[in-house]
Design a protein around this motif. Structure first.
Motif, PDB file in Angstrom:
ATOM      1  N   ASN A 211      65.197 -34.811  52.694  1.00 12.70           N
ATOM      2  CA  ASN A 211      65.768 -35.248  51.414  1.00 12.70           C
ATOM      3  C   ASN A 211      65.308 -34.324  50.276  1.00 12.70           C
ATOM      4  OD1 ASN A 211      67.349 -36.912  49.793  1.00 12.70           O
ATOM      5  ND2 ASN A 211      65.654 -38.296  49.301  1.00 12.70           N
ATOM      6  N   SER A 212      65.418 -33.016  50.532  1.00 16.43           N
ATOM      7  CA  SER A 212      64.903 -32.032  49.578  1.00 16.43           C
ATOM      8  C   SER A 212      65.926 -30.933  49.297  1.00 16.43           C
ATOM      9  CB  SER A 212      63.620 -31.401  50.137  1.00 16.43           C
ATOM     10  OG  SER A 212      62.634 -32.355  50.399  1.00 16.43           O
ATOM     11  N   THR A 213      67.203 -31.291  49.228  1.00 19.05           N
ATOM     12  CA  THR A 213      68.229 -30.263  49.008  1.00 19.05           C
ATOM     13  C   THR A 213      68.112 -29.607  47.638  1.00 19.05           C
ATOM     14  OG1 THR A 213      69.775 -32.010  48.324  1.00 19.05           O
ATOM     15  CG2 THR A 213      69.902 -31.273  50.617  1.00 19.05           C
ATOM     16  N   ASP A 214      67.373 -30.252  46.711  1.00 17.48           N
ATOM     17  CA  ASP A 214      67.161 -29.643  45.396  1.00 17.48           C
ATOM     18  C   ASP A 214      66.251 -28.421  45.489  1.00 17.48           C
ATOM     19  OD1 ASP A 214      65.128 -31.537  46.129  1.00 17.48           O
ATOM     20  OD2 ASP A 214      64.276 -31.321  44.125  1.00 17.48           O
ATOM     21  N   LYS A 215      65.620 -28.203  46.630  1.00 14.60           N
ATOM     22  CA  LYS A 215      64.718 -27.057  46.817  1.00 14.60           C
ATOM     23  C   LYS A 215      65.470 -25.801  47.273  1.00 14.60           C
ATOM     24  CE  LYS A 215      61.192 -29.998  46.456  1.00 14.60           C
ATOM     25  NZ  LYS A 215      60.394 -30.119  45.223  1.00 14.60           N
ATOM     26  N   LEU A 216      66.800 -25.890  47.390  1.00 12.62           N
ATOM     27  CA  LEU A 216      67.585 -24.801  47.970  1.00 12.62           C
ATOM     28  C   LEU A 216      68.186 -23.859  46.935  1.00 12.62           C
ATOM     29  CD1 LEU A 216      69.498 -26.795  50.749  1.00 12.62           C
ATOM     30  CD2 LEU A 216      67.715 -25.078  51.125  1.00 12.62           C
ATOM     31  N   SER A 217      67.804 -23.988  45.684  1.00 13.63           N
ATOM     32  CA  SER A 217      68.433 -23.199  44.624  1.00 13.63           C
ATOM     33  C   SER A 217      68.335 -21.691  44.880  1.00 13.63           C
ATOM     34  CB  SER A 217      67.797 -23.535  43.274  1.00 13.63           C
ATOM     35  OG  SER A 217      68.337 -22.714  42.252  1.00 13.63           O
ATOM     36  N   LEU A 218      67.121 -21.174  45.053  1.00  6.85           N
ATOM     37  CA  LEU A 218      66.964 -19.739  45.305  1.00  6.85           C
ATOM     38  C   LEU A 218      67.545 -19.360  46.662  1.00  6.85           C
ATOM     39  CD1 LEU A 218      65.929 -16.961  44.488  1.00  6.85           C
ATOM     40  CD2 LEU A 218      63.680 -17.587  45.408  1.00  6.85           C
ATOM     41  N   SER A 219      67.487 -20.277  47.622  1.00  9.58           N
ATOM     42  CA  SER A 219      68.052 -19.995  48.945  1.00  9.58           C
ATOM     43  C   SER A 219      69.529 -19.626  48.832  1.00  9.58           C
ATOM     44  CB  SER A 219      67.896 -21.213  49.864  1.00  9.58           C
ATOM     45  OG  SER A 219      66.539 -21.546  50.056  1.00  9.58           O
ATOM     46  N   LYS A 220      70.254 -20.323  47.975  1.00 13.87           N
ATOM     47  CA  LYS A 220      71.682 -20.051  47.795  1.00 13.87           C
ATOM     48  C   LYS A 220      71.902 -18.687  47.145  1.00 13.87           C
ATOM     49  CE  LYS A 220      72.791 -24.977  47.467  1.00 13.87           C
ATOM     50  NZ  LYS A 220      73.264 -26.086  46.595  1.00 13.87           N
ATOM     51  N   ASP A 221      71.062 -18.350  46.168  1.00  8.89           N
ATOM     52  CA  ASP A 221      71.171 -17.034  45.523  1.00  8.89           C
ATOM     53  C   ASP A 221      70.926 -15.924  46.539  1.00  8.89           C
ATOM     54  OD1 ASP A 221      71.473 -18.428  43.151  1.00  8.89           O
ATOM     55  OD2 ASP A 221      69.381 -18.156  42.522  1.00  8.89           O
ATOM     56  N   LEU A 222      69.885 -16.091  47.346  1.00  9.07           N
ATOM     57  CA  LEU A 222      69.528 -15.058  48.320  1.00  9.07           C
ATOM     58  C   LEU A 222      70.566 -14.952  49.427  1.00  9.07           C
ATOM     59  CD1 LEU A 222      65.683 -15.690  48.575  1.00  9.07           C
ATOM     60  CD2 LEU A 222      66.861 -13.865  47.342  1.00  9.07           C
ATOM     61  N   PHE A 223      71.181 -16.078  49.777  1.00  6.71           N
ATOM     62  CA  PHE A 223      72.274 -16.037  50.759  1.00  6.71           C
ATOM     63  C   PHE A 223      73.382 -15.107  50.265  1.00  6.71           C
ATOM     64  CE2 PHE A 223      76.575 -17.350  51.716  1.00  6.71           C
ATOM     65  CZ  PHE A 223      76.594 -17.245  53.099  1.00  6.71           C
ATOM     66  N   CYS A 224      73.778 -15.252  49.008  1.00  5.44           N
ATOM     67  CA  CYS A 224      74.864 -14.431  48.449  1.00  5.44           C
ATOM     68  C   CYS A 224      74.505 -12.948  48.516  1.00  5.44           C
ATOM     69  CB  CYS A 224      75.140 -14.834  47.005  1.00  5.44           C
ATOM     70  SG  CYS A 224      75.785 -16.512  46.803  1.00  5.44           S
ATOM     71  N   ILE A 225      73.301 -12.618  48.098  1.00  2.00           N
ATOM     72  CA  ILE A 225      72.889 -11.211  48.053  1.00  2.00           C
ATOM     73  C   ILE A 225      72.796 -10.625  49.459  1.00  2.00           C
ATOM     74  CG2 ILE A 225      71.015  -9.645  47.424  1.00  2.00           C
ATOM     75  CD1 ILE A 225      70.399 -11.602  45.095  1.00  2.00           C
ATOM     76  N   GLY A 226      72.118 -11.312  50.363  1.00  2.60           N
ATOM     77  CA  GLY A 226      71.924 -10.793  51.710  1.00  2.60           C
ATOM     78  C   GLY A 226      73.211 -10.673  52.493  1.00  2.60           C
ATOM     79  N   THR A 227      74.107 -11.640  52.335  1.00  2.00           N
ATOM     80  CA  THR A 227      75.381 -11.629  53.072  1.00  2.00           C
ATOM     81  C   THR A 227      76.234 -10.445  52.662  1.00  2.00           C
ATOM     82  OG1 THR A 227      75.361 -14.033  53.332  1.00  2.00           O
ATOM     83  CG2 THR A 227      77.490 -12.926  53.537  1.00  2.00           C
ATOM     84  N   VAL A 228      76.381 -10.232  51.371  1.00  2.00           N
ATOM     85  CA  VAL A 228      77.201  -9.120  50.883  1.00  2.00           C
ATOM     86  C   VAL A 228      76.535  -7.787  51.213  1.00  2.00           C
ATOM     87  CG1 VAL A 228      78.187  -8.017  48.837  1.00  2.00           C
ATOM     88  CG2 VAL A 228      78.233 -10.517  49.060  1.00  2.00           C
ATOM     89  N   ALA A 229      75.215  -7.706  51.023  1.00  2.00           N
ATOM     90  CA  ALA A 229      74.499  -6.458  51.285  1.00  2.00           C
ATOM     91  C   ALA A 229      74.617  -6.044  52.747  1.00  2.00           C
ATOM     92  CB  ALA A 229      73.033  -6.610  50.904  1.00  2.00           C
ATOM     93  N   ASP A 230      74.670  -7.021  53.660  1.00  2.00           N
ATOM     94  CA  ASP A 230      74.759  -6.711  55.089  1.00  2.00           C
ATOM     95  C   ASP A 230      76.190  -6.464  55.538  1.00  2.00           C
ATOM     96  OD1 ASP A 230      72.838  -6.426  57.285  1.00  2.00           O
ATOM     97  OD2 ASP A 230      74.074  -7.921  58.297  1.00  2.00           O
ATOM     98  N   MET A 231      77.125  -6.548  54.597  1.00  2.00           N
ATOM     99  CA  MET A 231      78.549  -6.332  54.883  1.00  2.00           C
ATOM    100  C   MET A 231      79.068  -7.258  55.981  1.00  2.00           C
ATOM    101  SD  MET A 231      79.101  -2.228  54.328  1.00  2.00           S
ATOM    102  CE  MET A 231      77.965  -1.694  55.591  1.00  2.00           C
ATOM    103  N   ALA A 232      78.604  -8.502  55.938  1.00  2.00           N
ATOM    104  CA  ALA A 232      79.119  -9.514  56.860  1.00  2.00           C
ATOM    105  C   ALA A 232      80.556  -9.856  56.480  1.00  2.00           C
ATOM    106  CB  ALA A 232      78.250 -10.769  56.794  1.00  2.00           C
TER     107      ALA A 232
END
Length: 625
Positions: A211-232
């Motif tokens: 019950n800690s989905t509020d802890k995912l803020s930076l996780s979402k930012d890093l997902f965007c950066i890593g996904t695009v950077a890896d050309m997925a």
């Protein structure tokens, strides 16, 4: 210098589907249909991707992995997060370390040095983990090739959760949990996830259970950066999440990321996947290429403003050094090729001991683009091997070529467009011969690079409505590229050359004047007085005349007469002084079409399907359909 003139391949005419709403502009319809989106349901799914299924229903070991990690948190166990030195690996590592710290866990990051240790989990890391008494390893963006290291860790009583998206080539040992796209249904929307996407799934599953989905803020930012950077590929879950989260990057709660965005001059604009690819990812990747990856973790996790400023300035300096190394190495590679009077090899292989391993991938891409040939750039490593990065044109399969050479390679891997390998120096000549065999037939049919725009558009057709529709098609990237347009007969009114060599052209077409940036130019680039251009619409800037409005991808001299082939026959087409369409075959026979360019008029012109096809294609090429 060997100059390559690109071959332009304009698209074939499309048949407009009645299932696509009439209110969608013709230009947007053409793009959608040419991408295979023929039904309104397909378009709706593109604009508003459907909700994602529960990932625990698709990944059989995701529950096991999350429960083991929760147990480690509850029992105050240290958790080793073993990542990699590229942007995907660094963001994956940062994501799990940040998330687990927010849950009062004890994550310890381990990222190998590119120069000293090489890719992924290695024996030195496993031994460090054992000495620190850690009993749980989570690999992110690596692990499937670390068979020995995993077995070593298990012999020490260490549990291993392997999360990786790279191809599994060998049988893996029994693992506590395997989080890998090969374990999920073929139609799963999660099959395109990069390493950072798999790391996010682990974090999300734990967050839901705790019950800690509020802890995912930076996780979402890093997902965007890593996904695009890896050309997925930006399909499935990648598209769903990027479309939701990329616009929120500007509001990141990470002080370090916010400072990096400011340094990249992205703090006052709507951030797009193109911004990530060209302005954020290179800065992050530069650290992994030529410096210590731990610097990126510090950036994302640091809270002190002064420390953050120092880190960001250091990253900026590293990025400048990386650019200089790239330019120097590329210039040296070109000089070697241009000074050689022999015919260029079908597969370019260049090796120099002093080249930096961290930039050979970028250099390989530049050489490949310049000469339109698959390219391997090699540098020495500390183990007596040469290490290579391979890049290939889109119709050549790099991995298939490497597989044919597997017996002389120490290690290799990759995919159709890019790869890597290690090899002993004495085997380079044999490798060159084998790679030439693989590339020679391909080159005979692909001697020129191709430009393949999707839709013809004139400047006065670019409206607010068109720009708004293009925004709906975002995010752009692998699997969903930004639409490439083309137009004809642009007059150059003015040319401005920047210090970097990039040029800003003031183009006139009819009554419209547009500012066009050419990033691929240099101070020596010259233009005919009238040009055809392939270009991208910079729709965020298009109605702001203080900035460039379009980006030139390629250009060629304008000609009233265009040539094309149909059924192995060559034709020429042009408009006569009255605006009628003239089509001429190789024997000098002509037909003249005086009608309007719609299906009804063309069908009435001739009962011959072949002639109707000629008219449609000619109209498309000349931009009058």
């Amino acid at each position: 210098m060997r100059n390559l003139t690109a071959k332009w391949i304009t698209p074939l005419p499309v048949c407009f589907s009645e299932s696509i709403p009439k209110e969608i502009p013709h230009i947007i319809k053409s793009i959608l249909l040419r991408r295979g989106l023929t039904h309104i349901n397909d378009i709706n799914d593109l604009v508003e991707p459907p909700d994602l299924p529960d990932p625990t229903d698709h990944f059989p070991d995701l529950d096991i992995a999350s429960e083991r990690i929760i147990s480690a948190i509850n029992n105050n166990e240290k958790i080793a997060i073993c990542g990699d030195y590229d942007a995907d690996g660094m963001t994956s590592t940062s994501l799990l370390v940040d998330f687990l710290l927010r849950l009062d866990g004890s994550p310890i990051p381990f990222i190998p040095s590119r120069k000293e240790e090489g890719y992924g989990l290695n024996r030195n890391i496993v031994e460090k983990i054992r000495r620190e008494g850690i009993r749980l390893i989570i690999t992110v963006d690596n692990g499937v090739s670390a068979i020995y290291e995993i077995e070593l860790a298990q012999s020490y009583g260490i549990d291993v959760i392997l999360s990786d998206h790279h191809e599994i080539k060998e049988n893996l040992p029994n693992l506590l949990a395997l989080i890998h796209p090969s374990t999920i249904p073929y139609s799963s929307p999660y099959k395109y996830l990069a390493g950072v996407g798999l790391a996010y799934l682990i974090a999300q599953t734990i967050a839901i259970k705790r019950n800690s989905t509020d802890k995912l803020s930076l996780s979402k930012d890093l997902f965007c950066i890593g996904t695009v950077a890896d050309m997925a590929k930006l399909k499935g879950a990648n598209r769903y999440w990027l479309k939701s989260w990329t616009p929120n990057l500007i509001n990141t709660k990470s002080k370090g990321l916010k400072s990096l965005l400011s340094k990249a001059k992205l703090n006052n604009k709507n951030i797009t996947t193109e911004d990530i690819a060209f302005r954020i990812a290179p800065r992050i990747n530069s650290v992994g290429r030529i410096s210590e990856p731990s610097l990126i973790l510090k950036l994302f996790l640091e809270k002190d403003h002064i420390s953050i400023r120092e880190i960001v300035n250091k990253i900026e300096n590293i990025n400048k050094e990386r650019k200089l190394l790239c330019n120097q190495t590329t210039s040296e590679a070109i000089s070697i090729l241009e000074s050689n009077s022999e015919v260029l090899n079908p597969f370019i292989v260049l090796a120099q001991n002093h080249w930096h391993q961290g930039v050979i991938g970028i250099v390989a891409a530049k050489i490949m683009e310049r000469y339109n040939r698959p390219t391997a750039i090699l540098a020495s490593d500390k183990n007596g091997f040469l290490r290579a990065s391979v890049r290939s044109p889109k119709s050549f399969n790099a991995l298939a070529a490497l597989k044919k050479c597997s017996q002389i390679l120490h290690k290799f891997g990759g995919h159709s467009a890019a790869g890597g390998f290690t090899i002993k120096a004495e085997k380079i000549s044999l490798l060159q011969s084998k790679l030439n065999e693989s590339a020679s037939h391909w080159l005979s049919n692909n001697s020129k690079p191709t430009i393949e725009p999707e839709c013809y558009v004139e400047f006065d057709q670019i409206t607010n409505q068109i720009c708004n529709y293009l925004k709906l098609l975002e995010p752009f990237g692998q699997g969903n590229p930004a639409p490439l347009f083309w137009t004809r007969g642009c007059t150059i009114l003015k040319k401005e050359t920047f210090y970097s060599g990039h040029q800003l052209l003031h183009l006139k077409q009819g009554k419209s004047i547009v500012k066009a940036i050419n990033w691929n130019s240099n101070k020596f680039t010259t233009y005919p007085s009238s040009i055809d251009i392939a270009f991208y619409i910079d729709y965020e800037n298009y109605f702001n005349t203080d900035k460039h409005q379009i980006t030139i991808f390629s250009f060629k001299e304008y000609s009233k007469v265009e040539s094309f082939a149909l059924m192995n026959r060559i034709y020429k087409c042009q408009l006569d002084p009255e605006g009628n369409l003239l089509i001429e075959n190789s024997l000098g026979k002509k037909i003249c079409y005086k009608g309007t360019f719609n299906d009804q008029s063309i069908n009435q012109f001739s009962d011959n399907k072949y002639i109707r096809r000629l008219v449609s294609i000619s109209g498309e090429i000349l931009g009058i359909v």
